[in-house]
Design an enzyme around this catalytic site. Structure first.
Site, PDB file in Angstrom:
ATOM      1  N   ALA A 217      51.189  60.441  -3.745  1.00 24.86           N
ATOM      2  CA  ALA A 217      52.387  61.045  -3.159  1.00 24.86           C
ATOM      3  C   ALA A 217      53.342  60.022  -2.559  1.00 24.86           C
ATOM      4  O   ALA A 217      54.558  60.125  -2.731  1.00 24.86           O
ATOM      5  CB  ALA A 217      51.977  62.069  -2.103  1.00 24.86           C
TER       6      ALA A 217
ATOM      7  N   ARG B 296      53.370  74.352  10.067  1.00 27.16           N
ATOM      8  CA  ARG B 296      53.655  73.900  11.430  1.00 27.16           C
ATOM      9  C   ARG B 296      55.162  73.804  11.651  1.00 27.16           C
ATOM     10  O   ARG B 296      55.846  73.034  10.973  1.00 27.16           O
ATOM     11  CB  ARG B 296      52.977  72.560  11.676  1.00 27.16           C
ATOM     12  CG  ARG B 296      51.444  72.659  11.634  1.00 27.16           C
ATOM     13  CD  ARG B 296      50.787  71.308  11.464  1.00 27.16           C
ATOM     14  NE  ARG B 296      51.244  70.385  12.486  1.00 27.16           N
ATOM     15  CZ  ARG B 296      51.394  69.067  12.275  1.00 27.16           C
ATOM     16  NH1 ARG B 296      51.159  68.562  11.074  1.00 27.16           N
ATOM     17  NH2 ARG B 296      51.793  68.287  13.258  1.00 27.16           N
TER      18      ARG B 296
ATOM     19  N   THR C 291      43.350  57.231  -8.659  1.00 29.26           N
ATOM     20  CA  THR C 291      42.640  57.769  -7.491  1.00 29.26           C
ATOM     21  C   THR C 291      41.481  56.870  -7.066  1.00 29.26           C
ATOM     22  O   THR C 291      41.197  56.738  -5.876  1.00 29.26           O
ATOM     23  CB  THR C 291      42.125  59.187  -7.789  1.00 29.26           C
ATOM     24  OG1 THR C 291      43.221  59.989  -8.231  1.00 29.26           O
ATOM     25  CG2 THR C 291      41.515  59.834  -6.563  1.00 29.26           C
TER      26      THR C 291
ATOM     27  N   LYS D 207      38.056  64.125 -10.644  1.00 21.86           N
ATOM     28  CA  LYS D 207      38.308  62.699 -10.358  1.00 21.86           C
ATOM     29  C   LYS D 207      38.218  62.419  -8.863  1.00 21.86           C
ATOM     30  O   LYS D 207      37.888  61.302  -8.456  1.00 21.86           O
ATOM     31  CB  LYS D 207      39.662  62.283 -10.929  1.00 21.86           C
ATOM     32  CG  LYS D 207      40.860  63.117 -10.456  1.00 21.86           C
ATOM     33  CD  LYS D 207      41.520  62.603  -9.200  1.00 21.86           C
ATOM     34  CE  LYS D 207      42.638  63.532  -8.756  1.00 21.86           C
ATOM     35  NZ  LYS D 207      43.369  63.031  -7.566  1.00 21.86           N
TER      36      LYS D 207
END
Length: 329
Positions: A137, A32, A245, A188
């Site tokens: 992140a 984008r 996670t 995971k």
């Protein structure tokens, strides 16, 4: 090093920052144009890492040719199910080192992401590397301390990539077990959906710990059937990634599962975010891969039933609890 990072989502952007911090010359490719413009003008990725300042040295483009021109290494940070299509549109020199951040198993083929890269781009496996570990992140972009694994069949390639991305807050370890690292990273996500659903249903810590532990057993069984090293699943790319996670509200897969547990539909959750929960896309391909190798993965199969609308989260829990008693190992 001149490195192109193909994908300006949260993980691609955060890893691009890591590479900048390690002294590399980095160009992000964004699908984008408005995202690329914001990174260049505001030094921010408003859509994927809102409120965080990025290095001034981290540039972005929306033309893949401009990103790849002169790149000595290429990082692929696109969703796993779009990787093959993207590779078909990019011209990448086969002598370039390829680094995969994608975590998934391709639908229809059952291939890991490094296998997709090898097949689609013609790269020598020894020039491929995967990055996997407890790598949320936003925490990385905030420069909070973390560790990761860089894995390649070539110890030399793994050591090279380790050097390119090792910083004061991003500690990279090498590994040559690509199969184990990729399977840990892909599966995971599916277990995290189950754990998130448990959270949404109000399950206690004992139940959630049981899901994580039995999930690790499923991941390990599949990995061993495909030739991975067992010790990999006790490390950063296995247990480490699974714990992060499953437990963090920053995890897209965990939060997706939590929303399911609270009664929202799959379509409703997907429509409410730009972020990709890889476990939703890859759960079917992981279960198909397991069945092809006669590996039992009851938690992953239960997640598939919920994601595909064949069961509710409550029914998923009942089905798992009604399984016959057996030895732990």
């Amino acid at each position: 090093m001149r490195i192109a990072v193909m994908g300006a989502g949260s993980w691609g952007t955060a890893f691009g920052q890591v590479l900048c911090d390690a002294g590399q010359e980095v160009t992000l490719w964004s699908r984008r144009p408005e995202v690329a413009a914001a990174i260049n003008d505001d030094h921010r990725n408003h859509d994927y890492l809102p409120g965080l300042d990025l290095p001034a040295a981290l540039g972005a483009v929306s033309d893949p040719r401009a990103a790849l021109d002169g790149a000595e290494a290429v990082v692929v940070a696109v969703p796993s199910q779009t990787l093959r299509e993207n590779l078909s549109q990019w011209r990448i020199d086969t002598e370039t080192t390829m680094i995969s951040l994608a975590k998934g198993i391709e639908l229809g083929t059952g291939l890991r992401m490094s296998q997709v890269i090898e097949q689609a781009s013609g790269h020598d496996p020894n020039r491929l590397c995967v990055v996997s570990g407890p790598n949320l992140a936003r925490e990385i972009a905030e420069r909070q301390p973390c560790s990761t694994v860089v894995a390649s069949p070539s110890a030399e390639t793994a050591a090279q990539v380790q050097q390119w991305c090792h910083t004061r807050t991003f500690r990279a370890y090498t590994n040559t077990d690509v199969i184990g690292c990729e399977l840990g990273g892909a599966t995971k996500n599916v277990i995290a959906i189950a754990v998130g659903a448990g959270v949404g249903l109000g399950m206690g810590h004992n139940a959630l710990a049981s899901l994580i532990t039995r999930g690790l057993a499923e991941i390990t069984r599949l990995g061993l059937a495909l030739g991975a090293a067992e010790h990999t699943f006790a490390g950063l790319a296995g247990l480490g990634d699974l714990v992060a996670t499953c437990n963090s509200p920053l995890s897209r897969n965990r939060t997706f599962g939590e929303a399911l547990g609270k009664g929202r539909t799959v379509d409703d959750i997907l429509a409410s975010t730009r972020q990709v929960a890889e476990g939703v896309k890859s759960c079917r391909s992981i279960v198909d891969l397991a069945r092809a190798h006669d590996v039992e993965m009851p938690i992953a199969e239960a997640v598939v039933r919920v994601v595909e609308g064949a069961a509710t989260p409550v029914q998923m829990l009942d089905q798992l609890l009604s399984r016959s008693a057996k030895p732990e190992r």
